[in-house]
Each structure stands twice: as structure tokens, then as C-alpha cells.
Write a protein that holds these residues in place. Structure first.
Motif, PDB file in Angstrom:
ATOM      1  N   ARG A   1      30.782  10.211  -5.913  1.00  0.00           N
ATOM      2  CA  ARG A   1      31.266  10.488  -7.272  1.00  0.00           C
ATOM      3  C   ARG A   1      32.784  10.659  -7.269  1.00  0.00           C
ATOM      4  O   ARG A   1      33.484  10.148  -8.146  1.00  0.00           O
ATOM      5  CB  ARG A   1      30.593  11.749  -7.817  1.00  0.00           C
ATOM      6  CG  ARG A   1      31.051  12.126  -9.222  1.00  0.00           C
ATOM      7  CD  ARG A   1      30.476  13.464  -9.630  1.00  0.00           C
ATOM      8  NE  ARG A   1      31.111  13.974 -10.831  1.00  0.00           N
ATOM      9  CZ  ARG A   1      31.125  15.249 -11.194  1.00  0.00           C
ATOM     10  NH1 ARG A   1      30.528  16.164 -10.427  1.00  0.00           N
ATOM     11  NH2 ARG A   1      31.733  15.634 -12.300  1.00  0.00           N
ATOM     12  N   ALA A   2      33.293  11.349  -6.277  1.00  0.00           N
ATOM     13  CA  ALA A   2      34.736  11.539  -6.180  1.00  0.00           C
ATOM     14  C   ALA A   2      35.445  10.216  -5.912  1.00  0.00           C
ATOM     15  O   ALA A   2      36.549   9.966  -6.427  1.00  0.00           O
ATOM     16  CB  ALA A   2      35.053  12.550  -5.084  1.00  0.00           C
TER      17      ALA A   2
ATOM     18  N   ILE B   1      37.885  11.115   0.742  1.00  0.00           N
ATOM     19  CA  ILE B   1      37.816  12.183  -0.262  1.00  0.00           C
ATOM     20  C   ILE B   1      38.234  13.524   0.321  1.00  0.00           C
ATOM     21  O   ILE B   1      38.814  14.359  -0.385  1.00  0.00           O
ATOM     22  CB  ILE B   1      36.400  12.246  -0.873  1.00  0.00           C
ATOM     23  CG1 ILE B   1      36.124  10.962  -1.664  1.00  0.00           C
ATOM     24  CG2 ILE B   1      36.248  13.463  -1.761  1.00  0.00           C
ATOM     25  CD1 ILE B   1      37.198  10.612  -2.697  1.00  0.00           C
ATOM     26  N   ASP B   2      37.997  13.765   1.591  1.00  0.00           N
ATOM     27  CA  ASP B   2      38.486  15.001   2.212  1.00  0.00           C
ATOM     28  C   ASP B   2      40.013  15.093   2.096  1.00  0.00           C
ATOM     29  O   ASP B   2      40.565  16.178   1.875  1.00  0.00           O
ATOM     30  CB  ASP B   2      38.075  15.054   3.682  1.00  0.00           C
ATOM     31  CG  ASP B   2      36.597  15.372   3.872  1.00  0.00           C
ATOM     32  OD1 ASP B   2      35.947  15.795   2.894  1.00  0.00           O
ATOM     33  OD2 ASP B   2      36.102  15.185   5.005  1.00  0.00           O
ATOM     34  N   LYS B   3      40.698  13.963   2.229  1.00  0.00           N
ATOM     35  CA  LYS B   3      42.152  13.943   2.089  1.00  0.00           C
ATOM     36  C   LYS B   3      42.563  14.153   0.635  1.00  0.00           C
ATOM     37  O   LYS B   3      43.508  14.903   0.345  1.00  0.00           O
ATOM     38  CB  LYS B   3      42.716  12.611   2.605  1.00  0.00           C
ATOM     39  CG  LYS B   3      42.411  12.320   4.058  1.00  0.00           C
ATOM     40  CD  LYS B   3      42.818  10.890   4.410  1.00  0.00           C
ATOM     41  CE  LYS B   3      42.351  10.516   5.796  1.00  0.00           C
ATOM     42  NZ  LYS B   3      42.646   9.105   6.121  1.00  0.00           N
ATOM     43  N   VAL B   4      41.864  13.491  -0.269  1.00  0.00           N
ATOM     44  CA  VAL B   4      42.189  13.635  -1.691  1.00  0.00           C
ATOM     45  C   VAL B   4      41.970  15.062  -2.158  1.00  0.00           C
ATOM     46  O   VAL B   4      42.773  15.626  -2.905  1.00  0.00           O
ATOM     47  CB  VAL B   4      41.351  12.649  -2.535  1.00  0.00           C
ATOM     48  CG1 VAL B   4      41.582  12.874  -4.022  1.00  0.00           C
ATOM     49  CG2 VAL B   4      41.677  11.206  -2.162  1.00  0.00           C
ATOM     50  N   ALA B   5      40.876  15.681  -1.693  1.00  0.00           N
ATOM     51  CA  ALA B   5      40.562  17.059  -2.098  1.00  0.00           C
ATOM     52  C   ALA B   5      41.615  18.047  -1.621  1.00  0.00           C
ATOM     53  O   ALA B   5      41.790  19.120  -2.216  1.00  0.00           O
ATOM     54  CB  ALA B   5      39.191  17.460  -1.563  1.00  0.00           C
ATOM     55  N   ALA B   6      42.337  17.692  -0.543  1.00  0.00           N
ATOM     56  CA  ALA B   6      43.379  18.576  -0.008  1.00  0.00           C
ATOM     57  C   ALA B   6      44.749  18.284  -0.605  1.00  0.00           C
ATOM     58  O   ALA B   6      45.713  19.002  -0.318  1.00  0.00           O
ATOM     59  CB  ALA B   6      43.445  18.433   1.514  1.00  0.00           C
TER      60      ALA B   6
ATOM     61  N   PHE C   1      34.301  17.016  -6.209  1.00  0.00           N
ATOM     62  CA  PHE C   1      34.432  16.748  -4.777  1.00  0.00           C
ATOM     63  C   PHE C   1      33.168  17.096  -3.987  1.00  0.00           C
ATOM     64  O   PHE C   1      33.090  16.829  -2.787  1.00  0.00           O
ATOM     65  CB  PHE C   1      35.628  17.501  -4.206  1.00  0.00           C
ATOM     66  CG  PHE C   1      36.945  16.999  -4.731  1.00  0.00           C
ATOM     67  CD1 PHE C   1      37.350  15.691  -4.492  1.00  0.00           C
ATOM     68  CD2 PHE C   1      37.776  17.827  -5.472  1.00  0.00           C
ATOM     69  CE1 PHE C   1      38.563  15.219  -4.977  1.00  0.00           C
ATOM     70  CE2 PHE C   1      38.985  17.360  -5.958  1.00  0.00           C
ATOM     71  CZ  PHE C   1      39.381  16.050  -5.713  1.00  0.00           C
ATOM     72  N   ALA C   2      32.173  17.665  -4.653  1.00  0.00           N
ATOM     73  CA  ALA C   2      30.929  17.996  -3.968  1.00  0.00           C
ATOM     74  C   ALA C   2      30.154  16.739  -3.574  1.00  0.00           C
ATOM     75  O   ALA C   2      29.364  16.758  -2.630  1.00  0.00           O
ATOM     76  CB  ALA C   2      30.060  18.887  -4.848  1.00  0.00           C
ATOM     77  N   ASP C   3      30.374  15.666  -4.289  1.00  0.00           N
ATOM     78  CA  ASP C   3      29.702  14.395  -4.025  1.00  0.00           C
ATOM     79  C   ASP C   3      30.776  13.358  -3.699  1.00  0.00           C
ATOM     80  O   ASP C   3      31.496  12.912  -4.595  1.00  0.00           O
ATOM     81  CB  ASP C   3      28.895  13.964  -5.250  1.00  0.00           C
ATOM     82  CG  ASP C   3      28.149  12.656  -5.043  1.00  0.00           C
ATOM     83  OD1 ASP C   3      28.431  11.954  -4.053  1.00  0.00           O
ATOM     84  OD2 ASP C   3      27.311  12.314  -5.907  1.00  0.00           O
TER      85      ASP C   3
ATOM     86  N   THR D   1      38.557   4.928 -10.536  1.00  0.00           N
ATOM     87  CA  THR D   1      38.732   4.900 -11.987  1.00  0.00           C
ATOM     88  C   THR D   1      40.164   5.261 -12.350  1.00  0.00           C
ATOM     89  O   THR D   1      40.769   4.646 -13.241  1.00  0.00           O
ATOM     90  CB  THR D   1      37.758   5.883 -12.662  1.00  0.00           C
ATOM     91  OG1 THR D   1      36.413   5.462 -12.405  1.00  0.00           O
ATOM     92  CG2 THR D   1      37.972   5.925 -14.172  1.00  0.00           C
ATOM     93  N   SER D   2      40.722   6.227 -11.648  1.00  0.00           N
ATOM     94  CA  SER D   2      42.111   6.631 -11.904  1.00  0.00           C
ATOM     95  C   SER D   2      43.087   5.531 -11.501  1.00  0.00           C
ATOM     96  O   SER D   2      44.058   5.254 -12.213  1.00  0.00           O
ATOM     97  CB  SER D   2      42.430   7.916 -11.133  1.00  0.00           C
ATOM     98  OG  SER D   2      41.603   8.979 -11.563  1.00  0.00           O
TER      99      SER D   2
END
Length: 213
Positions: A144-145, A118-123, A139-141, A151-152
Motif C-alpha cells: 500500500r505504501a 518503504i523502510d527508507k521512505v518511512a524514515a 506504512f503498515a502495509d 501515485t505521488s
């Protein structure tokens, strides 16, 4: 739903999400090869993000996942038999559950946990689209992210890109074409229990309708 499909497409082709970078979902599920492939291993099994990493099975096609049922047991000929599910062994009950495993599998995309991914996705440049679709604080969780990512991916894999329904069989089902005499014999061998009986495992319904109709 269209936005989620678009996000899923960006994730599917993003080779920055593996560890080390260089492998995407599309590396082992090549659109030019019916969404299957070997990621350059030249073997029946696909290569992971590390040069020495090889999977344990070949990459199944992702075509027509939208029509695949979730894993369950049904009664058939007096027996309780398993049907549906994803992966060769049906161990993932849903498309979303299936999408999670390669991202974390050390022999595939090799992320150690959800937060690493998720760190990569958030960037990524498409992160604002994820926030728009799933909430500003998604992205806080990391878990959840991660659910938003899978899902996408499931939404994209349920799109028309994966389910074109353009074969001759589809045209026959819709009444737009007819089998040749040889094809009709082959269909009989495929479906008749006393003959080939391929349809026992590869189920087919000639009377079914195109789900897009």
C-alpha cells in the motif's frame, strides 16, 4: 492533489532511496536536460546505483507524460495497432506502473522489494506528509505504501514542471505566433504521408488546444 505532487517531488529527488544510496529518479531524468540523462555514465545508457550497473536503454524523457495515453490497441487503416503506454516499449500501462520498475530494477535503483524501499521512505523527513495524504497507517502495509509512492511520483510527473507548453509550436497552436515559411514547409514534411510522414509515429494535432486552457 497539490500535497501528492509535493510528496512526489521530494521522492523524485531523494538519492537516499537507492541501494546503495546515491541515485534518485532525477539522476537519470535531469530537469536541466528535459528530464533525461545518463547519470554520469557518459554513454547513451544510464548508470545504476552500483558502479558496475548499466541500464539496457537510454533514459527516455519524462516531459509531457500527463498527455500520454495508457497502453491500448486502436484501429488504424484497417489494422489493430498499439498506442500509448510508458517506457520505450510501452510495457507499463500507466504512469504509476512505470514509476515502480526503476525503484526495484537491480540495474537502476536496486531495491530488492517494496519493503526495502518503504523502510527508507518511512524514515524520510517527508514521511509525515505521506501519512497525511494516504492515512496514518499507510506504512503498515509495504505494498500500500509503495502504491502511495508511485501515485505521488505520477502526480508530480503530471505537474506543470513536466508540461510547460512553452515551445513555438504551442504558441502557434494557441494562435499567439506563426510559423516562418521554412517552418511551415518543415511542418508539411513532418505530417504529409507522401513526404516525411514523421507524424505517423510522432502524432501531432495542430488544431488541438493546450490542456491547461
Amino acid at each position: 492533489e497539490v500535497l501528492r505532487e509535493w510528496i512526489g517531488e521530494r521522492i523524485f529527488f531523494d538519492a537516499r532511496l537507492s541501494e546503495p544510496a546515491g541515485v534518485s529518479c532525477a539522476s537519470c531524468h535531469d530537469a536541466a536536460r528535459a528530464f533525461t540523462g545518463d547519470n554520469g555514465s557518459k554513454l547513451v545508457i544510464a548508470r545504476g546505483s552500483k558502479p558496475e550497473s548499466l541500464g539496457i536503454r537510454n533514459s527516455p524523457t519524462l516531459m509531457y507524460l500527463a498527455t500520454a495515453p495508457e497502453f491500448k490497441f486502436i484501429e488504424r487503416d484497417g489494422k489493430r495497432v498499439p498506442v500509448g503506454g510508458f517506457f520505450w516499449d510501452g510495457r507499463a500501462a500507466t504512469r504509476e506502473a512505470q514509476a515502480k520498475e526503476p525503484l526495484l530494477n537491480p540495474l537502476e535503483m536496486n531495491n530488492t522489494d517494496a519493503k526495502t524501499l518503504i523502510d527508507k521512505v518511512a524514515a524520510a523527513d517527508y514521511a509525515p506528509l505521506i501519512r497525511r495524504a494516504y492515512g496514518a497507517n499507510v506504512f503498515a502495509d509495504p505494498e500500500r505504501a509503495f502504491d502511495a509512492v508511485t501515485t505521488s511520483l505520477a502526480a508530480f510527473q503530471s505537474s506543470a514542471s513536466f508540461s510547460p507548453f512553452t515551445s513555438k509550436f504551442d504558441a502557434v497552436v494557441r494562435g499567439h505566433a506563426k510559423f516562418t515559411e521554412q517552418e511551415e514547409r518543415g511542418f508539411g514534411l513532418f505530417t504529409i504521408r507522401q513526404k516525411g510522414n514523421c507524424a505517423e509515429c510522432h502524432t501531432v494535432d495542430r488544431e488541438s488546444k493546450d490542456p491547461r486552457d
